[in-house]
Design a protein around this motif. Structure first.
Motif, PDB file in Angstrom:
ATOM      1  N   ALA A   1       0.806  -1.224   0.000  1.00 24.81           N
ATOM      2  CA  ALA A   1       0.000   0.000   0.000  1.00 24.81           C
ATOM      3  C   ALA A   1       0.839   1.274   0.000  1.00 24.81           C
ATOM      4  O   ALA A   1       0.294   2.364  -0.132  1.00 24.81           O
ATOM      5  N   HIS A   2       2.161   1.148   0.112  1.00 27.41           N
ATOM      6  CA  HIS A   2       3.019   2.328   0.098  1.00 27.41           C
ATOM      7  C   HIS A   2       3.051   2.941  -1.295  1.00 27.41           C
ATOM      8  O   HIS A   2       3.019   2.219  -2.292  1.00 27.41           O
ATOM      9  N   PRO A   3       3.159   4.254  -1.386  1.00 29.09           N
ATOM     10  CA  PRO A   3       3.204   4.892  -2.708  1.00 29.09           C
ATOM     11  C   PRO A   3       4.504   4.582  -3.449  1.00 29.09           C
ATOM     12  O   PRO A   3       5.587   4.686  -2.879  1.00 29.09           O
ATOM     13  N   ALA A   4       4.374   4.192  -4.691  1.00 27.58           N
ATOM     14  CA  ALA A   4       5.520   3.960  -5.562  1.00 27.58           C
ATOM     15  C   ALA A   4       5.774   5.183  -6.428  1.00 27.58           C
ATOM     16  O   ALA A   4       6.917   5.529  -6.712  1.00 27.58           O
ATOM     17  N   VAL A   5       4.705   5.838  -6.855  1.00 26.33           N
ATOM     18  CA  VAL A   5       4.792   7.039  -7.694  1.00 26.33           C
ATOM     19  C   VAL A   5       3.794   8.051  -7.155  1.00 26.33           C
ATOM     20  O   VAL A   5       2.638   7.718  -6.922  1.00 26.33           O
ATOM     21  N   ILE A   6       4.272   9.266  -6.959  1.00 25.36           N
ATOM     22  CA  ILE A   6       3.395  10.362  -6.533  1.00 25.36           C
ATOM     23  C   ILE A   6       3.468  11.440  -7.604  1.00 25.36           C
ATOM     24  O   ILE A   6       4.550  11.886  -7.973  1.00 25.36           O
ATOM     25  N   TRP A   7       2.322  11.822  -8.119  1.00 28.60           N
ATOM     26  CA  TRP A   7       2.259  12.846  -9.145  1.00 28.60           C
ATOM     27  C   TRP A   7       2.536  14.205  -8.509  1.00 28.60           C
ATOM     28  O   TRP A   7       1.914  14.575  -7.512  1.00 28.60           O
ATOM     29  N   ARG A   8       3.452  14.969  -9.075  1.00 27.46           N
ATOM     30  CA  ARG A   8       3.782  16.281  -8.534  1.00 27.46           C
ATOM     31  C   ARG A   8       2.597  17.231  -8.611  1.00 27.46           C
ATOM     32  O   ARG A   8       2.366  18.010  -7.697  1.00 27.46           O
ATOM     33  N   ASP A   9       1.824  17.147  -9.684  1.00 24.62           N
ATOM     34  CA  ASP A   9       0.706  18.074  -9.867  1.00 24.62           C
ATOM     35  C   ASP A   9      -0.589  17.569  -9.228  1.00 24.62           C
ATOM     36  O   ASP A   9      -1.587  18.269  -9.210  1.00 24.62           O
ATOM     37  N   ARG A  10      -0.576  16.335  -8.703  1.00 28.98           N
ATOM     38  CA  ARG A  10      -1.753  15.778  -8.031  1.00 28.98           C
ATOM     39  C   ARG A  10      -1.300  15.016  -6.800  1.00 28.98           C
ATOM     40  O   ARG A  10      -1.371  13.806  -6.734  1.00 28.98           O
ATOM     41  N   LYS A  11      -0.842  15.737  -5.793  1.00 29.88           N
ATOM     42  CA  LYS A  11      -0.244  15.109  -4.612  1.00 29.88           C
ATOM     43  C   LYS A  11      -1.209  14.201  -3.858  1.00 29.88           C
ATOM     44  O   LYS A  11      -0.792  13.363  -3.076  1.00 29.88           O
ATOM     45  N   ASP A  12      -2.513  14.397  -4.072  1.00 32.77           N
ATOM     46  CA  ASP A  12      -3.481  13.547  -3.386  1.00 32.77           C
ATOM     47  C   ASP A  12      -3.640  12.198  -4.082  1.00 32.77           C
ATOM     48  O   ASP A  12      -4.349  11.334  -3.589  1.00 32.77           O
ATOM     49  N   GLU A  13      -2.990  12.007  -5.230  1.00 36.07           N
ATOM     50  CA  GLU A  13      -3.062  10.737  -5.952  1.00 36.07           C
ATOM     51  C   GLU A  13      -1.684  10.092  -5.971  1.00 36.07           C
ATOM     52  O   GLU A  13      -0.677  10.760  -6.060  1.00 36.07           O
ATOM     53  N   ALA A  14      -1.674   8.791  -5.873  1.00 37.38           N
ATOM     54  CA  ALA A  14      -0.412   8.058  -5.940  1.00 37.38           C
ATOM     55  C   ALA A  14      -0.682   6.662  -6.496  1.00 37.38           C
ATOM     56  O   ALA A  14      -1.800   6.155  -6.427  1.00 37.38           O
ATOM     57  N   LEU A  15       0.349   6.076  -7.024  1.00 41.09           N
ATOM     58  CA  LEU A  15       0.301   4.698  -7.505  1.00 41.09           C
ATOM     59  C   LEU A  15       1.034   3.860  -6.459  1.00 41.09           C
ATOM     60  O   LEU A  15       2.216   4.106  -6.189  1.00 41.09           O
ATOM     61  N   ASP A  16       0.340   2.911  -5.839  1.00 39.88           N
ATOM     62  CA  ASP A  16       1.008   2.112  -4.816  1.00 39.88           C
ATOM     63  C   ASP A  16       1.770   0.952  -5.461  1.00 39.88           C
ATOM     64  O   ASP A  16       1.635   0.674  -6.652  1.00 39.88           O
ATOM     65  N   TYR A  17       2.621   0.316  -4.657  1.00 41.84           N
ATOM     66  CA  TYR A  17       3.460  -0.762  -5.196  1.00 41.84           C
ATOM     67  C   TYR A  17       2.645  -1.947  -5.693  1.00 41.84           C
ATOM     68  O   TYR A  17       3.028  -2.602  -6.659  1.00 41.84           O
TER      69      TYR A  17
END
Length: 71
Positions: free
Chosen positions: A20-36
């Motif tokens: 569940a940890h974030p693998a990718v965090i979008w700079r322009d959408r910090k509230d969204e992330a792609l988890d591992y």
């Protein structure tokens, strides 16, 4: 999952140990992330498509992607 010491192996380890940890965090959408977990699912899906096209381990593949993680 593979435990090989390469990028896929590192992501596989994180997907197994910290899914569940974030693998990718979008700079322009910090509230969204792609988890591992999802990153590994996408990697496996891409690998299956490549294998279906006859590409195997050791073959070189070029990727042309945009400059955003959503690609």
């Amino acid at each position: 999952m593979t435990d090989r010491l390469n990028l896929a192996g590192l992501i596989a380890g994180h997907a197994r140990n910290r899914p569940a940890h974030p693998a990718v965090i979008w700079r322009d959408r910090k509230d969204e992330a792609l988890d591992y977990r999802e990153a590994w699912r996408r990697i496996e899906a891409c690998a299956a498509r490549l294998a279906g096209a006859g590409i195997g381990i050791g073959d070189r593949v070029g990727l042309a992607l945009g400059d955003h993680p959503a690609h």
